[in-house]
Design a protein around this motif. Structure first.
Motif, PDB file in Angstrom:
ATOM      1  N   ASN A   1     -21.731  33.969  -4.890  1.00  0.00           N
ATOM      2  CA  ASN A   1     -21.685  33.078  -6.048  1.00  0.00           C
ATOM      3  C   ASN A   1     -20.961  33.726  -7.222  1.00  0.00           C
ATOM      4  OD1 ASN A   1     -23.087  30.914  -4.857  1.00  0.00           O
ATOM      5  ND2 ASN A   1     -25.058  31.871  -5.314  1.00  0.00           N
ATOM      6  N   THR A   2     -21.205  35.022  -7.428  1.00  0.00           N
ATOM      7  CA  THR A   2     -20.543  35.735  -8.521  1.00  0.00           C
ATOM      8  C   THR A   2     -19.039  35.818  -8.294  1.00  0.00           C
ATOM      9  OG1 THR A   2     -22.526  37.032  -8.996  1.00  0.00           O
ATOM     10  CG2 THR A   2     -20.427  37.923  -9.767  1.00  0.00           C
ATOM     11  N   ILE A   3     -18.627  36.116  -7.075  1.00  0.00           N
ATOM     12  CA  ILE A   3     -17.198  36.188  -6.760  1.00  0.00           C
ATOM     13  C   ILE A   3     -16.529  34.845  -7.028  1.00  0.00           C
ATOM     14  CG2 ILE A   3     -15.556  36.395  -4.854  1.00  0.00           C
ATOM     15  CD1 ILE A   3     -17.422  38.549  -3.680  1.00  0.00           C
ATOM     16  N   LEU A   4     -17.155  33.765  -6.587  1.00  0.00           N
ATOM     17  CA  LEU A   4     -16.560  32.445  -6.784  1.00  0.00           C
ATOM     18  C   LEU A   4     -16.500  32.058  -8.260  1.00  0.00           C
ATOM     19  CD1 LEU A   4     -18.228  30.486  -3.830  1.00  0.00           C
ATOM     20  CD2 LEU A   4     -15.872  31.311  -3.979  1.00  0.00           C
ATOM     21  N   ALA A   5     -17.490  32.500  -9.023  1.00  0.00           N
ATOM     22  CA  ALA A   5     -17.555  32.123 -10.434  1.00  0.00           C
ATOM     23  C   ALA A   5     -16.655  32.964 -11.323  1.00  0.00           C
ATOM     24  CB  ALA A   5     -19.002  32.224 -10.929  1.00  0.00           C
ATOM     25  N   THR A   6     -16.282  34.157 -10.884  1.00  0.00           N
ATOM     26  CA  THR A   6     -15.578  35.092 -11.771  1.00  0.00           C
ATOM     27  C   THR A   6     -14.155  35.408 -11.341  1.00  0.00           C
ATOM     28  OG1 THR A   6     -16.536  36.987 -10.584  1.00  0.00           O
ATOM     29  CG2 THR A   6     -17.731  36.169 -12.528  1.00  0.00           C
TER      30      THR A   6
ATOM     31  N   LEU B   1     -12.892  25.884  -9.780  1.00  0.00           N
ATOM     32  CA  LEU B   1     -13.862  25.440  -8.783  1.00  0.00           C
ATOM     33  C   LEU B   1     -14.846  24.459  -9.408  1.00  0.00           C
ATOM     34  CD1 LEU B   1     -14.722  25.958  -5.825  1.00  0.00           C
ATOM     35  CD2 LEU B   1     -16.321  27.662  -6.709  1.00  0.00           C
ATOM     36  N   HIS B   2     -15.101  23.342  -8.716  1.00  0.00           N
ATOM     37  CA  HIS B   2     -16.053  22.324  -9.177  1.00  0.00           C
ATOM     38  C   HIS B   2     -17.296  22.440  -8.292  1.00  0.00           C
ATOM     39  CE1 HIS B   2     -17.874  18.547 -10.268  1.00  0.00           C
ATOM     40  NE2 HIS B   2     -16.872  18.240 -11.087  1.00  0.00           N
TER      41      HIS B   2
END
Length: 396
Positions: free
Chosen positions: A44-49, A86-87
């Motif tokens: 989740n962190t990788i996708l968010a950052t 990303l949505h």
């Protein structure tokens, strides 16, 4: 080595002698704590950052990549560039419908995965890239397919069913003369990987994968770079350019007799080279010494390693080479070569044995029996040549 030590779980020397490139191997419950490699929170962190553009980050279903607009929204920056944000709600919807999530080269984004990849590189003496896969339904993301490289799979969370159909062409390549024949209708093996399980699969083996066990699945696939005879011959052709016959123009306008003489000269040089029992070793050493897969800056240090005992240093490659020379030692790494005094050998050996972990400058100095300042001078040369990185603290 990492506490995970993937090589030990696969079988070390026995694996190399009896399994590698030959057959699959399933190792149940190999890793007690697979979340030491990566977790859902890490994902989740990788996708968010990170701004991960397709195809590096992608969703796939039934062998097709979904258009990015189905789970992202365009954002225009003040500098008039456009990127796809990303949505999360749309991402969740696509995944619930059966798409699989893929991140290529996640080892470049998450240090624990990078260390595991480097351990495999050091053991197998070739490049390794780790991809991440997450699925939620029995819908297959890629269908029945084969890969042009060996893979080492580690199941992180949940369960995933693998159907293995075997190869229909010996060692198929990305650039090949023929396509493999279609796979048989029935698999030769069917496995359900649980958290901590490992699976090795040689290239060319047809397989399909699905999260068909009623729960989500997260796994890593370590892709192992191929080293083929075609690559050896390509390197050899370049290496032999030191001989006149390799540099001369082909005698396309000469008589048949003159062409035969030229071909005989060419054959002699190539045959002599292929008769060298050290040839494969020299080629492997060249590949190791030119490996540039894990380069990392040493900021804020630009040219010199500070002579401070607790500064920590790490090789950026797991495939460095060290050998004695007439006047000292020769160290090869990251497409560079250093000739150093023999007193540097213990320091270099310690750096290599620690890889992919970091080691303090004070320990390197003590190992070599030299001052911290002298040790800093040695490793500064390596830093300039990209072979080491300075770390303020160990990555987890």
């Amino acid at each position: 080595m990492s506490p995970l030590n993937l090589a030990a779980h696969l079988g070390q020397d026995e694996f190399l002698a009896q399994v590698l490139h030959r057959r699959y191997r399933h190792v149940p419950a190999a890793i007690q704590d697979p979340d030491k490699l990566i977790t859902w929170d890490d994902l989740n962190t990788i996708l968010a950052t990170h701004r991960l553009e397709p195809p590096r980050f992608r969703l796939s279903a039934d062998g097709e990549m979904l258009p990015a607009y189905r789970y992202t929204a365009p954002v225009t920056t003040r500098r008039h560039t456009v990127w796809q944000r990303l949505h999360p709600a749309e991402l969740h919807a696509r995944l619930a419908e059966g798409a699989s999530l893929v991140i290529d080269a996640v080892d470049e984004l998450h240090p624990p995965v990078a260390r595991a990849a480097m351990e495999l590189e050091r053991w197998l003496r070739t490049g390794v890239q780790a991809n991440l896969y997450a699925s939620w339904t029995a819908r297959e993301g890629f269908g029945v397919h084969w890969d042009d490289h060996d893979v080492v799979v580690t199941q992180i969370d949940g369960a995933k069913r693998w159907k293995l159909y075997g190869p229909t062409r010996t060692a198929p390549m990305y650039k090949d003369t023929d396509e493999p024949e279609p796979p048989p209708e029935k698999p030769v093996a069917e496995l359900v990987l649980q958290p901590g399980d490992m699976l090795y699969l040689p290239r060319g083996w047809w397989h399909s994968v699905a999260a068909s066990e009623g729960e989500h699945s997260l796994h890593l696939t370590f892709g192992v770079q191929t080293t083929t005879g075609a690559q050896l011959l390509s390197w050899l052709a370049d290496d032999l350019r030191r001989h006149d016959v390799l540099r001369e123009d082909l005698p396309v306008h000469a008589t048949g007799a003159a062409q035969a003489i030229y071909l005989e000269r060419l054959r002699n040089e190539v045959t002599t080279a292929l008769e060298d029992p050290e040839l494969i070793g020299r080629y492997a050493a060249m590949r190791d010494g030119t490996d540039l897969t894990r380069l990392r800056p040493s900021l804020p240090h630009l040219a010199n390693v500070p002579a401070v005992p607790n500064v920590r240093l790490r090789l950026t490659t797991a495939r460095a080479h060290l050998e004695p020379s007439q006047d000292g030692v020769v160290f090869r790494a990251c497409d560079n070569e250093w000739e150093m005094a023999k007193e540097a050998m213990p320091l270099l050996q310690r750096l290599m044995s620690a890889a992919p972990a970091a080691v303090s400058l004070g320990e390197l100095a003590e190992t070599a029996g030299i001052s911290v300042a002298d040790a800093a001078s040695v490793v500064s040369e390596l830093m300039v040549g990209q072979a080491i990185t300075v770390e303020r603290k160990d990555d987890r």
